[in-house]
Design a protein around this motif. Structure first.
Motif, short mmCIF file in Angstrom:
data_model
loop_
_atom_site.label_atom_id
_atom_site.label_comp_id
_atom_site.label_asym_id
_atom_site.label_seq_id
_atom_site.Cartn_x
_atom_site.Cartn_y
_atom_site.Cartn_z
N GLU A 72 0.80 -1.23 0.00
CA GLU A 72 0.00 0.00 0.00
C GLU A 72 0.83 1.28 0.00
O GLU A 72 0.29 2.36 -0.24
CB GLU A 72 -0.93 0.03 1.21
CG GLU A 72 -1.99 -1.03 1.19
CD GLU A 72 -2.98 -0.84 2.32
OE1 GLU A 72 -4.14 -0.54 2.02
OE2 GLU A 72 -2.57 -0.99 3.49
N ALA A 74 3.11 2.74 -1.96
CA ALA A 74 3.19 3.56 -3.18
C ALA A 74 1.93 4.41 -3.37
O ALA A 74 2.00 5.55 -3.82
CB ALA A 74 3.44 2.68 -4.40
N PHE A 77 2.00 7.87 -1.27
CA PHE A 77 2.95 8.95 -1.52
C PHE A 77 2.27 10.23 -2.00
O PHE A 77 2.70 11.32 -1.66
CB PHE A 77 4.03 8.54 -2.54
CG PHE A 77 5.13 7.71 -1.95
CD1 PHE A 77 5.89 8.16 -0.89
CD2 PHE A 77 5.41 6.46 -2.47
CE1 PHE A 77 6.92 7.40 -0.35
CE2 PHE A 77 6.44 5.68 -1.95
CZ PHE A 77 7.18 6.16 -0.88
N HIS A 78 1.21 10.12 -2.77
CA HIS A 78 0.59 11.35 -3.30
C HIS A 78 -0.11 12.17 -2.22
O HIS A 78 -0.43 13.33 -2.44
CB HIS A 78 -0.34 11.03 -4.47
CG HIS A 78 -1.68 10.51 -4.09
ND1 HIS A 78 -1.90 9.18 -3.83
CD2 HIS A 78 -2.86 11.13 -3.93
CE1 HIS A 78 -3.18 9.02 -3.53
NE2 HIS A 78 -3.78 10.18 -3.58
N ILE A 97 13.33 4.76 -3.63
CA ILE A 97 11.87 4.58 -3.63
C ILE A 97 11.34 4.11 -4.97
O ILE A 97 10.18 3.76 -5.09
CB ILE A 97 11.14 5.86 -3.20
CG1 ILE A 97 11.40 7.00 -4.17
CG2 ILE A 97 11.49 6.22 -1.79
CD1 ILE A 97 10.51 8.20 -3.94
N LEU A 98 12.17 4.11 -5.99
CA LEU A 98 11.71 3.64 -7.29
C LEU A 98 11.66 2.15 -7.28
O LEU A 98 11.00 1.46 -7.87
CB LEU A 98 12.64 4.13 -8.40
CG LEU A 98 12.77 5.66 -8.47
CD1 LEU A 98 13.78 6.04 -9.54
CD2 LEU A 98 11.43 6.30 -8.76
#
Length: 98
Positions: A72, A74, A77-78, A97-98
């Motif tokens: 969850e 990723a 992050f927004h 983080i990629l």
């Protein structure tokens, strides 16, 4: 990373003194750290909740979310204004983080 939580929680507590509406998500890299981080939060007396307890937990019970689920992060992050990815406050070398 083990050991970094204390630094992050200290900084968060200090920021909350002037910005009381701040929220923090702690997402341990490995599931075997969930309980250890919970113990740190309990020992410090900070207000927090586990992601796995939502939506049953009282959202007002804390401004720290322990992300104790897999897959969850990723999607969260927004929502962030700032992000700290661990591994750089201890002798580990950081994470991508990629």
């Amino acid at each position: 990373m083990p050991g970094e939580e204390e630094f992050v929680l200290d900084a968060f507590a200090q920021l909350c003194e002037t910005h009381p509406r701040l929220n923090l998500i702690i997402a341990p890299r490995h599931a075997d750290r969930f309980d250890a981080v919970e113990k740190i939060l309990e020992r410090r007396g900070q207000r927090w909740m586990r992601r796995s307890q939502l939506p049953h937990a009282d959202h007002r019970s804390g401004n720290i979310l322990l992300l104790d689920t897999i897959g969850e992060l990723a999607a969260l992050f927004h929502y962030a204004t700032a992000v700290f990815v661990g591994g750089s406050l201890v002798a580990n070398g950081g994470h991508n983080i990629l």
